[in-house]
Enzyme design. Structure first.
Site, short mmCIF file in Angstrom:
data_model
loop_
_atom_site.label_atom_id
_atom_site.label_comp_id
_atom_site.label_asym_id
_atom_site.label_seq_id
_atom_site.Cartn_x
_atom_site.Cartn_y
_atom_site.Cartn_z
N ASP A 185 0.91 -1.14 0.00
CA ASP A 185 0.00 0.00 0.00
C ASP A 185 0.95 1.19 0.00
O ASP A 185 1.54 1.52 1.03
CB ASP A 185 -0.88 0.01 1.25
CG ASP A 185 -1.84 1.19 1.24
OD1 ASP A 185 -1.43 2.29 0.82
OD2 ASP A 185 -2.99 1.02 1.65
N HIS A 186 1.12 1.84 -1.16
CA HIS A 186 2.24 2.79 -1.27
C HIS A 186 2.09 3.99 -0.33
O HIS A 186 3.07 4.64 -0.01
CB HIS A 186 2.47 3.22 -2.73
CG HIS A 186 1.51 4.25 -3.21
ND1 HIS A 186 0.26 3.94 -3.66
CD2 HIS A 186 1.61 5.60 -3.32
CE1 HIS A 186 -0.36 5.05 -4.02
NE2 HIS A 186 0.44 6.08 -3.83
N HIS A 248 -5.75 2.82 1.20
CA HIS A 248 -5.01 3.99 1.68
C HIS A 248 -5.69 4.66 2.89
O HIS A 248 -5.05 4.94 3.90
CB HIS A 248 -4.85 5.03 0.57
CG HIS A 248 -4.24 4.49 -0.68
ND1 HIS A 248 -3.26 3.52 -0.68
CD2 HIS A 248 -4.45 4.78 -1.99
CE1 HIS A 248 -2.91 3.24 -1.93
NE2 HIS A 248 -3.62 3.99 -2.74
#
Ligand code: BG6
Length: 487
Positions: A185-186, A248
């Site tokens: 999950d960047h 996010h």
């Protein structure tokens, strides 16, 4: 694990190396790790894709991507001449055993050349439909077997709903041990997101008030001015709830709401975050309308430019019912947060590009100042700006200069760019280095992903049955649909 040490010798195999993610994000990130001297001396990238390219063509393609997207600007000749030697390419069919035999050969060759074993990182920068075949084939040729050296990275979307996420987890966990799996999950790699833990748990000041006794509500917003760009085909099957909230925004919520960890051990942090997801009050499907709002953008104006309606974007169904804006009101059923609403919202083609978290405190219990002193009274708040500005603002009341006692809200500001002149690494740099170092802290465990799907499933189900009749319901460049700010 020593996160200040360089990783040991490494081969990164990128499935989908010819795609957008590799071009815009992964390869520029690897290049910046090289510039910042984080890569081991023995290091190679093997790009795999269905496109026909020679090593030289691939290198040129990567060079163009770096020149365009790298935070360090265009590659300098001297640096590039060394870096490009670590890039090789193979046209490969992800369904063919020959592709995996080739990877095996390369691992053996490199280990011979480097006189020792190396980390093998399998990065799946591909559509989720390829995950099963890649994982099964890696397992079949024995490339998953070494628990210490072989690691696999899975990009989002991780599933389309709870059931498909469970299926993906079953496939991955059948071949790889959980400790070898890095679900990205960047957002978790962003500096300002990592800083939430530092802000909360490295300071004595905030934690005592970080609970239902002092906090009125919390807002987590990720607003984008961008539309769906060239990803209409993907987005139209996902929507804002799956694309942003499930991952996010719920991860941001976990960092804000979690209990203090006992240590910075990867599983300790992930356990505390998962506790939050488990404590989120289940929304009943028939009550979704009270807890969630959706919207879709129409044509409008963004920064003085006329932009299309979502339904006119390439790859999008002209009658699409997919939401480009989603907002939810959540409660966390535990001692710390009982009764405190958490508002999470995210949308495309909004009036601003800004990700931020507002901690809104309650008013003071007793107002001792006279009414005329406090005309503009506002309860305290802390705003954590995630991007594009990287700041933390503490808003409080102060006396206005003058002979009278008049109060005004003022801000105390911490600004990353002003405090630290050094450049900030991109999220993918942090995350790729973590994979190379074998640190899973910032990655999603199977149970976390499933718990996050569990939170939004009632909304997905309710919205699937009750198709919206009023889409599009907000003009591009505005704050989202009517009513989105009232709950
Ligand atoms: C991605 C979503 O995960 O995150 C995109 O799929 C979104 O739709 C993007 O635009 C936002 O990430 P960032 O880092 O650009 O804020």
């Amino acid at each position: 694990m020593d996160s200040t040490a360089k990783p040991t010798q490494t081969l990164i195999i990128i499935f989908g190396a010819g795609g957008d993610l590799a071009w815009r994000k992964l390869l520029p990130a690897i290049y910046n790790l090289y510039l910042d001297n984080w890569l081991p001396e023995n290091f190679m990238v093997l790009g795999l894709d269905i496109k026909n390219m020679t090593d030289a063509k691939f290198q040129q393609h990567v060079h163009e991507g770096i020149d365009k997207f790298s935070r360090s600007g265009k590659a300098k000749k001297k640096d590039w001449a060394i870096f490009e030697k670590s890039l090789m390419y193979k046209k490969g069919d992800f369904n063919a055993a020959t592709t995996y035999n080739f990877i095996n050969q390369q691992v053996n060759l490199l280990e011979k050349r480097w006189a020792g074993v190396c980390n093998r990182i399998f990065y799946m920068a591909v559509s989720p439909s390829f995950i099963e075949t890649i994982v099964t084939n890696l397992g079949a040729v024995g490339l998953a077997a070494d628990k210490a050296l072989s690691r696999i990275v899975a990009e989002k979307p991780f599933g389309h709903d709870l059931e498909s996420a469970k299926h993906l987890n079953t496939i991955l966990c059948h071949t790889f041990d959980e400790s070898q799996i890095y679900r990205i999950d960047h957002f978790l790699g962003k500096e300002t997101v990592q800083n939430i833990l530092a802000f909360r748990f490295a300071n004595a000041l905030f934690e005592p008030t970080w609970n239902r006794n002092y906090i009125d509500h919390i807002q987590i917003t990720v607003a984008e001015q961008l539309g769906v760009e060239n990803r209409g085909g993907y987005f139209d099957h996902a929507g804002a709830l799956r694309d942003m909230i499930q991952n996010h925004l719920l991860q941001l919520l976990c960092l804000i709401a979690m209990e203090p960890p006992v240590s910075f051990n990867a599983d300790e942090i992930r356990n505390r975050k998962t506790d939050v997801l488990h404590a989120i009050r289940k929304i009943e499907q028939h009550e979704v309308y009270k807890h969630a709002i959706r919207g879709q953008y129409n044509a409008g104006w963004v920064e003085g430019k006329k932009v299309k309606a979502y339904r006119d974007e390439p790859g999008v169904d002209i009658n699409s019912k997919t939401e480009t804006f989603a907002s939810m009101k959540l409660f966390i059923d535990n001692w710390r947060w009982q009764g405190v609403p958490f508002y999470v919202r995210s949308g495309k083609r909004m009036n601003e590009t800004r990700s931020y978290i507002t901690i809104q405190f309650k008013p003071v219990p007793h107002q001792s100042f006279p009414a005329e002193a406090t005309g503009n009274w506002q309860p305290n708040s802390i705003t954590l700006n995630i991007q594009p500005r990287m700041t933390i603002t503490l808003s409080f009341q102060a006396k206005r200069p003058g002979l009278q006692m008049l109060l005004n809200p003022v801000d105390m500001l911490f600004d990353y760019d002003e405090s630290y002149k050094t450049g900030t690494p991109e999220a993918y740099e942090t995350l790729l280095l973590d994979v190379m170092q074998g640190d899973t802290t910032l990655f999603m465990r199977a149970d976390q992903v499933e718990a996050a799907w569990d939170v939004i499933m009632p909304v997905i189900n309710a919205w699937a049955i009750d198709t919206p009749v009023n889409f599009p319901n907000y003009p591009a460049g505005m704050q989202g649909p009517e009513g989105s700010d009232i709950f």
